[in-house]
Motif scaffolding. Sequence first.
Motif, mmCIF file in Angstrom:
data_model
loop_
_atom_site.group_PDB
_atom_site.id
_atom_site.type_symbol
_atom_site.label_atom_id
_atom_site.label_comp_id
_atom_site.label_asym_id
_atom_site.label_seq_id
_atom_site.Cartn_x
_atom_site.Cartn_y
_atom_site.Cartn_z
ATOM 1 N N ASN A 334 5.363 -32.993 5.765
ATOM 2 C CA ASN A 334 5.178 -32.053 6.627
ATOM 3 C C ASN A 334 6.630 -32.125 8.155
ATOM 4 O O ASN A 334 5.875 -33.083 9.360
ATOM 5 C CB ASN A 334 3.333 -32.715 7.541
ATOM 6 N N ALA A 335 7.145 -31.479 8.054
ATOM 7 C CA ALA A 335 8.075 -31.210 8.650
ATOM 8 C C ALA A 335 8.474 -30.108 9.869
ATOM 9 O O ALA A 335 8.393 -29.196 9.123
ATOM 10 C CB ALA A 335 9.423 -32.322 8.153
ATOM 11 N N GLY A 336 8.562 -30.095 11.152
ATOM 12 C CA GLY A 336 8.828 -29.442 11.536
ATOM 13 C C GLY A 336 10.359 -28.317 11.688
ATOM 14 O O GLY A 336 11.594 -29.699 10.622
ATOM 15 N N ARG A 337 10.167 -27.041 12.257
ATOM 16 C CA ARG A 337 11.672 -26.668 11.983
ATOM 17 C C ARG A 337 12.629 -26.656 12.958
ATOM 18 O O ARG A 337 11.822 -27.332 13.897
ATOM 19 C CB ARG A 337 11.043 -25.300 11.833
ATOM 20 N N PRO A 338 13.916 -26.993 13.084
ATOM 21 C CA PRO A 338 14.230 -26.199 11.507
ATOM 22 C C PRO A 338 14.606 -27.531 10.363
ATOM 23 O O PRO A 338 14.439 -28.645 10.875
ATOM 24 C CB PRO A 338 15.435 -25.609 12.238
ATOM 25 N N ARG A 339 14.425 -26.974 9.127
ATOM 26 C CA ARG A 339 14.327 -27.726 7.595
ATOM 27 C C ARG A 339 15.335 -27.449 7.191
ATOM 28 O O ARG A 339 14.498 -26.012 6.902
ATOM 29 C CB ARG A 339 13.370 -28.317 8.023
ATOM 30 N N LEU A 340 16.460 -27.798 6.638
ATOM 31 C CA LEU A 340 17.118 -27.315 4.909
ATOM 32 C C LEU A 340 17.373 -28.328 4.287
ATOM 33 O O LEU A 340 17.289 -29.530 4.181
ATOM 34 C CB LEU A 340 18.301 -26.776 5.741
ATOM 35 N N TYR A 341 17.324 -27.790 2.858
ATOM 36 C CA TYR A 341 17.996 -29.124 1.956
ATOM 37 C C TYR A 341 18.927 -28.669 1.753
ATOM 38 O O TYR A 341 19.828 -27.876 1.431
ATOM 39 C CB TYR A 341 16.720 -28.616 0.927
ATOM 40 N N ALA A 342 19.082 -30.044 1.271
ATOM 41 C CA ALA A 342 21.118 -30.675 1.291
ATOM 42 C C ALA A 342 21.025 -31.238 0.344
ATOM 43 O O ALA A 342 20.380 -32.288 -0.130
ATOM 44 C CB ALA A 342 21.643 -30.039 2.721
ATOM 45 N N SER A 343 22.740 -31.775 -0.377
ATOM 46 C CA SER A 343 23.223 -32.786 -0.275
ATOM 47 C C SER A 343 24.627 -33.370 -0.104
ATOM 48 O O SER A 343 25.179 -32.749 0.229
ATOM 49 C CB SER A 343 23.371 -31.883 -2.153
ATOM 50 N N ALA A 344 24.274 -34.263 0.228
ATOM 51 C CA ALA A 344 25.410 -34.900 1.342
ATOM 52 C C ALA A 344 26.524 -35.317 -0.209
ATOM 53 O O ALA A 344 27.511 -34.999 0.208
ATOM 54 C CB ALA A 344 24.849 -36.011 1.773
ATOM 55 N N ARG A 345 25.970 -36.473 -0.889
ATOM 56 C CA ARG A 345 26.635 -36.654 -1.969
ATOM 57 C C ARG A 345 27.262 -35.028 -2.356
ATOM 58 O O ARG A 345 29.102 -35.570 -2.829
ATOM 59 C CB ARG A 345 26.015 -37.144 -3.315
ATOM 60 N N GLU A 346 27.304 -34.249 -3.207
ATOM 61 C CA GLU A 346 27.899 -32.433 -3.686
ATOM 62 C C GLU A 346 28.409 -32.068 -2.524
ATOM 63 O O GLU A 346 28.949 -30.764 -3.321
ATOM 64 C CB GLU A 346 26.183 -32.271 -4.482
ATOM 65 N N LYS A 347 28.049 -32.327 -1.249
ATOM 66 C CA LYS A 347 28.548 -31.240 0.280
ATOM 67 C C LYS A 347 27.761 -30.172 0.048
ATOM 68 O O LYS A 347 27.980 -29.270 0.227
ATOM 69 C CB LYS A 347 29.969 -31.551 -0.082
ATOM 70 N N GLN A 348 26.571 -29.570 -0.058
ATOM 71 C CA GLN A 348 26.099 -28.335 -0.416
ATOM 72 C C GLN A 348 25.144 -28.636 0.842
ATOM 73 O O GLN A 348 23.999 -29.458 1.180
ATOM 74 C CB GLN A 348 25.271 -28.700 -1.370
ATOM 75 N N ASN A 349 25.335 -27.363 1.135
ATOM 76 C CA ASN A 349 24.580 -26.372 2.465
ATOM 77 C C ASN A 349 24.706 -27.118 3.387
ATOM 78 O O ASN A 349 24.160 -27.225 4.339
ATOM 79 C CB ASN A 349 23.790 -26.966 2.135
ATOM 80 N N ILE A 350 26.397 -27.496 3.182
ATOM 81 C CA ILE A 350 26.867 -28.245 4.762
ATOM 82 C C ILE A 350 26.646 -27.753 5.421
ATOM 83 O O ILE A 350 26.864 -27.422 7.059
ATOM 84 C CB ILE A 350 27.977 -29.544 4.121
ATOM 85 N N ASP A 351 27.120 -26.369 5.327
ATOM 86 C CA ASP A 351 28.527 -25.174 6.205
ATOM 87 C C ASP A 351 26.892 -24.633 7.341
ATOM 88 O O ASP A 351 27.183 -24.515 8.048
ATOM 89 C CB ASP A 351 29.198 -24.154 6.149
ATOM 90 N N ASP A 352 25.573 -24.252 6.374
ATOM 91 C CA ASP A 352 24.195 -24.254 6.365
ATOM 92 C C ASP A 352 23.804 -25.124 7.722
ATOM 93 O O ASP A 352 23.333 -24.753 9.098
ATOM 94 C CB ASP A 352 23.186 -23.964 5.544
ATOM 95 N N LEU A 353 23.971 -26.340 7.947
ATOM 96 C CA LEU A 353 23.429 -27.538 8.229
ATOM 97 C C LEU A 353 24.218 -27.231 9.645
ATOM 98 O O LEU A 353 24.105 -27.528 10.693
ATOM 99 C CB LEU A 353 23.441 -28.739 7.638
ATOM 100 N N GLN A 354 25.721 -27.123 9.564
ATOM 101 C CA GLN A 354 26.095 -27.175 10.913
ATOM 102 C C GLN A 354 26.522 -25.152 12.138
ATOM 103 O O GLN A 354 25.975 -26.365 12.714
ATOM 104 C CB GLN A 354 28.022 -26.716 11.131
ATOM 105 N N THR A 355 25.604 -24.802 11.100
ATOM 106 C CA THR A 355 25.289 -23.765 11.360
ATOM 107 C C THR A 355 24.052 -23.664 12.268
ATOM 108 O O THR A 355 23.739 -23.499 13.467
ATOM 109 C CB THR A 355 24.876 -22.488 11.175
ATOM 110 N N VAL A 356 23.127 -24.649 11.723
ATOM 111 C CA VAL A 356 21.792 -25.313 12.967
ATOM 112 C C VAL A 356 22.245 -25.994 13.645
ATOM 113 O O VAL A 356 20.955 -25.680 14.789
ATOM 114 C CB VAL A 356 20.760 -25.164 11.015
#
Length: 427
Positions: A334-356
């Motif tokens: 039960n986490a508020g927004r903004p929320r996103l799934y990512a993989s720090a190890r595989e560097k997935q969605n890191i660009d999306d995180l920076q935009t957020v």
Amino acid sequence: MIWRVWLLERVIATAVISEKESEAEAYASLEELKSLVTTAGGTVMATTVQNRPTPDVSTYVGKGKADEIEGLVEEWEADVVVVNGELSPRQGQSLAARTSARVIDRTQLILDIFADRARTKEGRIQVELAQLTYLLPRLRGQGHALSRLGGGIGTRGPGETKLETDRRHIQKRMDELKKELRRIRKHRSTLRKQKERQNHPQFTLVGYTNAGKTTLLNALTNEEALAEDLLFATLDPLTRALRLPSGLSVRISDTVGFIRGLPTTLIAAFRATLEEVSEADVLIHIIDATSPEAETEKQTVMELLDELGAGDIPVITVMNKAENLEEDGVPTVNAGRPRLYASAREKQNIDDLQTVMEDELIKQMSFYSISIPAGDGRRLYEIRHSTIVREETFDEANELYKLQGYAFDHHPQIAAERKTDKKEDHR
């Protein structure tokens, strides 16, 4: 002096499941205790659990369970008994008298790990202060216990000579440590004010221990800070520079991981380090998406943030380790927004995180429009790196750069420009 364990010590882990907690919570906490033992340089040979309404006021566990623990100590030739709770001075002394192994509690184990992992002068001072605060009411009986030790889990830190001196000497040492901490904090405050004048917003990574904060810091900044698959891999605060997609320069700090039952003495002693949390513009809360205890861990972090006075700071929630999730294995958090799934190890969605990250800063900023002469390169550079530029054009006829974007109201150049505009409008 800090002792180091080169050979794995044999440990018996024990816990009391009280009527205030569920079986699931208790066993999850016990598994966490085993991970703490591994981090401290030990191996759990056996575990024992007792269900009772409350811990025994004398021996924590019942007398029969205490005899069972001593049997396990003899069977496994164990060096240490670790209790998954906080022992009162009386409980610690009584339980230690019934076994040939050292007896420590969860708090002392965590302090022990911190003593081993503190690297900076500030970190070492804070650890020693926390240990002395914890040990001061437990000095009776410590001399005999320490006289038979050669170092090991639960003995790192102040050392036996400090603990065998009288309370006045220990109190004096604590006063010295507090004085030194005040000096360090004053220096840190001066450095922080200098950084604030550079108009670099502050992001701070928070989360449960071993959620992947340091790995995410490395993924964001392309640095190689130490990231281990151990609890409390990061103890001392670590700050790195980061350039967001718009060109804005920000600071991002890693912090010690939180854990359930984090000793009160430790929170108090590390308040200077945790100032990185309370003074952030935005917190990035990393949650281990693969953890079956993700919701409980999230709640632990949020409660500690409130305790640190950081409960009102905007939060970005990152569900980390997404590469290990099954399609039907997404945890209910039960986490508020903004929320996103990512993989720090595989560097997935890191660009999306920076935009957020930029989007969250914009919520705290105001729109600006400014014109800068082409010859004023220094001012142009500063605006590009200290604000979020959304549009930039060049007016060839007037040799002006026109920039539009978002900046904090206290940004000196933008504030000065707005003041000038108001004066002209008034005329």
